[in-house]
Design a protein around this motif. Structure first.
Motif, mmCIF file in Angstrom:
data_model
loop_
_atom_site.group_PDB
_atom_site.id
_atom_site.type_symbol
_atom_site.label_atom_id
_atom_site.label_comp_id
_atom_site.label_asym_id
_atom_site.label_seq_id
_atom_site.Cartn_x
_atom_site.Cartn_y
_atom_site.Cartn_z
ATOM 1 N N GLU A 2 0.814 -1.207 0.000
ATOM 2 C CA GLU A 2 0.000 0.000 0.000
ATOM 3 C C GLU A 2 0.849 1.259 0.000
ATOM 4 O O GLU A 2 0.501 2.256 -0.607
ATOM 5 N N ARG A 38 -2.288 -5.252 -2.633
ATOM 6 C CA ARG A 38 -3.492 -4.648 -2.065
ATOM 7 C C ARG A 38 -3.453 -3.142 -2.214
ATOM 8 O O ARG A 38 -2.397 -2.506 -2.116
ATOM 9 N N SER A 41 -7.473 0.875 1.684
ATOM 10 C CA SER A 41 -8.927 0.834 1.843
ATOM 11 C C SER A 41 -9.499 2.200 1.511
ATOM 12 O O SER A 41 -8.794 3.215 1.479
ATOM 13 N N LYS A 42 -10.794 2.223 1.266
ATOM 14 C CA LYS A 42 -11.434 3.485 0.915
ATOM 15 C C LYS A 42 -11.320 4.499 2.047
ATOM 16 O O LYS A 42 -11.082 5.691 1.789
ATOM 17 N N ARG A 43 -11.463 4.034 3.300
ATOM 18 C CA ARG A 43 -11.353 4.964 4.438
ATOM 19 C C ARG A 43 -9.938 5.502 4.555
ATOM 20 O O ARG A 43 -9.735 6.692 4.837
ATOM 21 N N GLN A 44 -8.936 4.616 4.340
ATOM 22 C CA GLN A 44 -7.554 5.090 4.408
ATOM 23 C C GLN A 44 -7.287 6.164 3.359
ATOM 24 O O GLN A 44 -6.646 7.185 3.632
ATOM 25 N N SER A 71 -12.275 -6.652 -6.636
ATOM 26 C CA SER A 71 -12.819 -6.456 -5.298
ATOM 27 C C SER A 71 -13.056 -7.809 -4.637
ATOM 28 O O SER A 71 -13.729 -8.677 -5.209
ATOM 29 N N GLY A 76 -11.053 -6.112 0.699
ATOM 30 C CA GLY A 76 -10.615 -4.901 0.016
ATOM 31 C C GLY A 76 -10.337 -5.123 -1.464
ATOM 32 O O GLY A 76 -10.823 -6.076 -2.081
ATOM 33 N N TYR A 77 -9.521 -4.254 -2.014
ATOM 34 C CA TYR A 77 -9.230 -4.260 -3.451
ATOM 35 C C TYR A 77 -7.779 -4.667 -3.688
ATOM 36 O O TYR A 77 -6.866 -4.223 -2.978
#
Length: 458
Positions: A2, A38, A41-44, A71, A76-77
């Motif tokens: 990430e 990975r 995440s959307k929140r991150q 997905s 996650g993605y």
């Protein structure tokens, strides 16, 4: 994984989600993260970028829909397994070609005079075609809409003496397209006889379709039938009403000889290109050769590009019954390449008498232009003119100068003329001869061009 992603720098203009999407596409293509890695995440990502959840969700949705991301529920993605895209230096876009020279007087053979184009009438019938015929939005007949083909068949019968039914008409976007279509109906005709000198578009169409062009000399009456017989070709392309570029009009005796050649073999055909037969100044237009054919060996080819405007990309074939049957087998599931709205507008232009009126007006204008231009040029000592009795071009010969000298001296005074040798393939051109078109120049410009040429050539 990430942490390997670089963060975008947002700018004004595009929506934030699109800027984020484009940035992440570039990162993934460069292997950041690698396939299987990975994504944040959307929140991150919201916290890192200071953007709303909808911005990130929209960007991730686009990436997932296009296959960049996969997905996994509750996981996650991750980056999809993509083949690397290696840049190809040869794929760089080449620089644009140099701009063509700007001529003060361009004696082009393809230009027409649009000053008399009936803009208001064309706008009216185009509007009527759009608003009164919503069914024209549906797919039409492969050969073109029957009402337009019927109007066209009536016109050709009245003005050109062509014998045909609407079912024999095939409408297409331009002469080049229809020539290619016709050659596909004649796969065994590997050799195609063409006039020499002759129309460059026909030579190019033959070459693009993998056929061999066989140049046949043109004499004072048109294509030489004896040379045609010896050529071994079974398909011949001719312009009998006004040969390009010599301007010769083929007399009926020569037309009958060519028809006899066509009747002499089971698969012999003549392509009659009637490209500018509408304009004849010394007599009435001569009927088409197709009208003499009673066996079905002449394919008639015509266009509105000369009589109306080059941008009217509407041309047509009249197919003999045998070739029409082949056409329906080969092209029955194709779509006509001319818009149905344009067909309907042109149909109204024909049946309302607007086309005939336009031909009379523009024909009178071209007659005056031709007379003024040729009269001015004839005053140059030693000049000989030919082919000026019809069409929109003629030949000029000046024996005391060579062909290159004629072209170069004209260019020196910003007058563009074409050497006759440009249209010759095997036959030697008439010495010291150039091709002059006049339709695209105003009468004042024609006077200026003639004066400039007189000064350059004397």
């Amino acid at each position: 994984m990430e942490s390997s992603i670089t963060l975008p720098v947002f700018q004004d203009g595009l929506p934030l989600y699109e800027q984020l999407y484009r940035h992440l596409v570039g990162e993934i293509r460069q292997g950041r993260p690698a396939p299987g890695g990975r994504m944040p995440s959307k929140r991150q990502l919201c916290a890192l970028l200071g953007v709303s959840m909808s911005t990130v969700e929209t960007a991730y949705s686009l990436l997932t829909a296009e296959g960049y991301l996969v997905s996994h529920p509750r996981s996650g993605y991750v980056v999809a397994d993509l083949l690397p895209l290696t840049p190809d230096p040869a794929a760089d876009v080449p620089p644009p070609p140099p701009a063509p020279p700007k001529w003060k007087f361009d004696c082009s053979t393809s230009a027409v005079d649009t000053s008399l184009f009936p803009f208001s009438s064309w706008a009216r019938i185009t509007k009527e075609a759009v608003y009164e015929n919503p069914d024209l939005l549906q797919r039409g007949h492969p050969q073109g809409d029957l009402p337009f083909r019927a109007a066209l068949a009536d016109l050709l019968g009245q003005y050109r003496g062509v014998h045909c039914a609407p079912e024999q008409v095939v409408v297409g976007a331009g002469v080049e397209y229809l020539l290619s279509t016709l050659l596909q109906l004649l796969p065994g005709h590997n050799a195609v006889a063409l006039e020499d000198p002759g129309y460059p578009t026909a030579y190019a169409a033959v070459a693009r379709n993998g056929r061999r062009a066989v140049p046949i000399p043109v004499d004072a009456w048109g294509m030489d039938p004896e040379a045609l017989e010896k050529s071994g070709a079974a398909l011949a392309y001719v312009t009998p009403s006004h040969q390009f570029p010599s301007g010769v009009t083929m007399p009926v005796g020569r037309r009958i000889r060519l028809l006899s050649w066509a009747y002499g073999g089971p698969e012999r055909y003549l392509i009659e290109d009637d490209y500018d037969s509408e304009f004849r100044y010394a007599s009435r237009p001569i009927p088409a050769m197709q009208g003499l054919d009673r066996v079905g060996r002449v394919v008639y080819l015509g266009t509105f590009s000369r009589s109306i405007a080059p941008s009217i990309r509407v041309a047509y074939l009249i197919l003999p019954p045998a070739l029409l049957e082949r056409y329906r087998k080969v092209f029955s599931h194709t779509a006509c390449t001319v818009s149905r709205f344009e067909q309907e507008a042109l149909r109204r232009f024909l049946v309302q008498g607007l086309y005939g009126r336009h031909l009379r007006r523009v024909g009178s204008l071209y007659r005056r232009k031709c007379a003024a231009f040729t009269q001015a040029l004839a005053a140059i000592p030693g000049v000989k003119l030919s082919g000026q009795g019809a069409g929109l071009h003629f030949l000029l010969t000046l024996p005391r100068l060579s062909e290159p000298e004629l072209v170069e001296r004209a260019a020196a005074v910003s007058v563009r003329v074409h050497p006759l040798s440009r249209y010759c393939h095997a036959a030697p051109p008439v010495p010291a001869t150039v091709v002059l078109g006049y339709a695209g120049l105003t009468q004042q410009e024609l006077e200026g061009a003639a004066a400039a040429l007189a000064g350059a050539w004397t």
